[in-house]
Design an enzyme around this catalytic site. Structure first.
Site, PDB file in Angstrom:
ATOM      1  N   ASP A 173       0.865  -1.168   0.000  1.00 17.07           N
ATOM      2  CA  ASP A 173       0.000   0.000   0.000  1.00 17.07           C
ATOM      3  C   ASP A 173       0.911   1.231   0.000  1.00 17.07           C
ATOM      4  OD1 ASP A 173      -1.666   2.202   0.656  1.00 17.07           O
ATOM      5  OD2 ASP A 173      -3.083   0.872   1.670  1.00 17.07           O
ATOM      6  N   ASP A 258     -15.824 -12.103  -5.632  1.00 12.61           N
ATOM      7  CA  ASP A 258     -17.144 -11.584  -5.296  1.00 12.61           C
ATOM      8  C   ASP A 258     -17.545 -10.443  -6.225  1.00 12.61           C
ATOM      9  OD1 ASP A 258     -19.479 -11.425  -3.571  1.00 12.61           O
ATOM     10  OD2 ASP A 258     -18.622  -9.571  -2.768  1.00 12.61           O
ATOM     11  N   GLU A 263     -20.897  -6.098 -14.115  1.00 13.97           N
ATOM     12  CA  GLU A 263     -21.924  -6.580 -13.192  1.00 13.97           C
ATOM     13  C   GLU A 263     -23.289  -6.022 -13.581  1.00 13.97           C
ATOM     14  OE1 GLU A 263     -20.860  -5.814  -9.129  1.00 13.97           O
ATOM     15  OE2 GLU A 263     -19.070  -7.065  -9.213  1.00 13.97           O
ATOM     16  N   HIS A 281     -21.431 -10.455  -5.596  1.00 15.04           N
ATOM     17  CA  HIS A 281     -21.160  -9.185  -4.905  1.00 15.04           C
ATOM     18  C   HIS A 281     -21.877  -9.150  -3.542  1.00 15.04           C
ATOM     19  CE1 HIS A 281     -19.791  -4.839  -5.866  1.00 15.04           C
ATOM     20  NE2 HIS A 281     -19.708  -5.065  -4.573  1.00 15.04           N
ATOM     21  N   ALA A 284     -21.016  -6.855   1.201  1.00 15.25           N
ATOM     22  CA  ALA A 284     -21.713  -6.066   2.229  1.00 15.25           C
ATOM     23  C   ALA A 284     -23.076  -6.632   2.571  1.00 15.25           C
ATOM     24  CB  ALA A 284     -21.856  -4.618   1.746  1.00 15.25           C
TER      25      ALA A 284
END
Length: 531
Positions: A173, A258, A263, A281, A284
């Protein structure tokens, strides 16, 4: 009048009630977002729009949203919102990046388990009455090296969970400091080292021009043979065709996805390959996360509409309710300084420099900068605001510079704004007194103490007798009352200024009379929003 919000996607009743409890009028029309024409016809009636993923906020919709001040996305992704168009329109776009962090991180860990032990295939086989115990030989997570691409909010939770499984965690990162990595218990590495060392790779970065296909065919070729790749972040981070080829060749032992490039994903190169786990997906998709993000977006939108607090905005610096209360007078001052400079500047602006001294230097300077830039831009574009002003400045190539310093003068704190053009530099400074009222304290390097009113008159001249009398006589004859009169000069006989606070705007004839006297170098009426 109470602000009015439209909820055009499905949101929990608890979240809708949050609006009502806070005193915000709300219309809950969860199917309206699917009907773009109906939404277009109604959007002009609302100050706020709360959405999930079904509602598409396009430039056309924003053009019809005359009252709209804020868009709240219950969730992290704003692919369905034209953020650039919203910014130019002056509409704040908020999301809820933390409400589903744990849920998404847990899904990534679950997908890692699933691909390590081939759980979906083993389940399907057993459901079919087969007993293929020898076919599904998995691998342990214990003591394996997990490479985490993106160690932000979700990525850091994944790191924590993986350490709990006694995995070795390395992270790539660019924004991760060595100190932060150490406190997390992970090793910071560059991308090539992560690819070479990791037994499992999981991605937790947003989709940007820099991260698109971060796992390209070339990157995948650098991975350790037998690596397993998990993507629960964003489709487009991995070249799906290249990954499919690597899975077929055996270089990659498994993948768990996922999210997909397109999409809803009805087809993908990854579908129907052995040891590839796919979900629609679901990162969440837990009841807790859906409730959390819905409540969070309702609270954030209510805070902004009622108090001016900004949280998790994508196109404006965040300002907490506490900051808004303390900074309110300083935000007004920043706007007034900008308005003064903007109304006096007729040439293209090259740079805007803002100096913050003393107590104000410890405040949210990004927000104060936005207020100052907005004040400047309003001189030529009355519809600009704190959101759109920096966009306009950037489009015009204006350079913004900020300087902060500890208390260096007689005031506890002050701001100095300098506007640079091709011909000159113009500066003005101000402070906020203990009564909370902004004041101008310096113009062109000349010290003054001027109360700020809605209508003001600014003049420059040589320091000589007769100026005060001329101003008073001319304005008095025209029936214009002077509420406050401030004078300043650089030295006796040198440059001098006058700033008059008037009860009403002077008409053009009065200005012409003052100019005709030959005493003034500059006569400019000024208008300030003091509401």
């Amino acid at each position: 009048m109470a602000p009015k919000v439209l909820v055009s996607d499905k949101l929990s009743e608890t979240a809708v009630q949050v609006f009502r409890d806070r005193g915000v009028e709300v219309d809950y029309l969860p199917d309206l977002g699917k009907d773009k024409d109906a939404l277009l016809a109604r959007i002009g009636d609302y100050d706020g729009l709360a959405i999930r993923s079904a509602t598409k906020v396009t430039e056309k919709l924003l053009a019809a949203a005359d009252r709209l001040k804020v868009i709240g996305r219950a969730g992290i992704g704003v692919d369905n919102v034209d953020v650039s168009a919203a910014s130019k329109k002056g509409v704040i776009v908020m999301n809820t990046p933390f409400g589903n962090s744990v849920t998404t991180a847990e899904h990534a860990i679950a997908m890692m388990f699933a691909v390590a032990r081939q759980l979906p295939e083993a389940s399907a086989s057993t459901h079919d009455g087969k007993w293929e115990k020898n076919r599904f030989m998995g691998v342990e997570l214990f003591n394996k090296t997990l490479g985490v691409i993106g160690a932000g909010n979700i990525g850091s939770i994944v790191c924590d969970r993986a350490l709990g499984l006694h995995m070795k965690v390395i992270a790539y990162d660019p924004y991760l400091s060595e100190e932060r990595a150490k406190s997390m218990g992970v090793t910071k590495v560059d991308l090539d080292e992560l690819l070479a060392r990791a037994d499992f790779i999981t991605l937790h970065v947003p989709l940007t021009d820099k991260t698109r296909n971060i796992l390209s065919a070339e990157a995948i070729s650098k991975t350790k043979t037998g690596v397993r790749i998990i993507n629960c972040a964003r489709g487009g981070l991995v070249d799906e065709k290249a990954l499919a080829e690597a899975l077929k060749s055996g270089r990659v032992a498994g993948a768990a996805f996922d999210v997909f490039e397109v999409e809803p994903a009805t087809d993908s190169p990854l579908f129907h390959l052995p040891n590839v786990v796919v979900t629609p997906h679901l990162g969440a998709s837990t009841s807790e996360a859906q409730e959390n993000v819905a409540i969070q977006v309702a609270e954030q939108m209510s805070d902004y509409l009622l108090t001016g607090a900004v949280q998790n905005a994508l196109n404006m610096p965040s300002v907490t309710a506490e900051e808004a209360a303390v900074m309110g007078p300083w935000l007004k001052l920043a706007g007034h300084l900008g308005a003064f400079a903007g109304q006096l500047t007729d040439e293209p602006i090259k740079a805007i420099n803002v100096l913050y001294d003393g107590n104000v230097s410890h405040m949210n300077l990004d927000a104060l900068n936005c207020a100052a830039i907005s004040g400047i831009m309003k001189a030529t574009n009355p519809d600009v605001n704190l959101v759109s002003a920096p966009i306009i400045a950037r489009e015009r190539g204006i350079k913004i510079a900020t300087t902060r310093q500890e208390k260096g003068g007689v005031f506890e704190g002050y701001m100095k704004l300098t506007v640079v053009t091709g011909k000159r530099e113009r500066s003005i400074a101000g402070t906020v007194f203990s009564d909370g009222k902004p004041r101008f304290i310096q113009i062109k390097g000349i010290t003054i103490d001027a109360e700020i009113g809605a209508h003001m008159l600014y003049t420059t001249n040589r320091d000589e007798p007769g100026i005060i009398g001329t101003l008073g006589h001319t304005l008095g004859d025209a029936g214009v009352n002077i509420a406050n009169f401030t004078l300043g000069r650089s030295a006796q006989g040198g440059d001098a200024i006058a700033l008059l606070y008037l009860d009403e705007a002077p008409n053009p004839e009065v200005l012409k009379q003052l100019e005709a006297t030959g005493l003034f170098q500059q006569v400019r009426p000024l208008v300030f929003d003091v509401a």
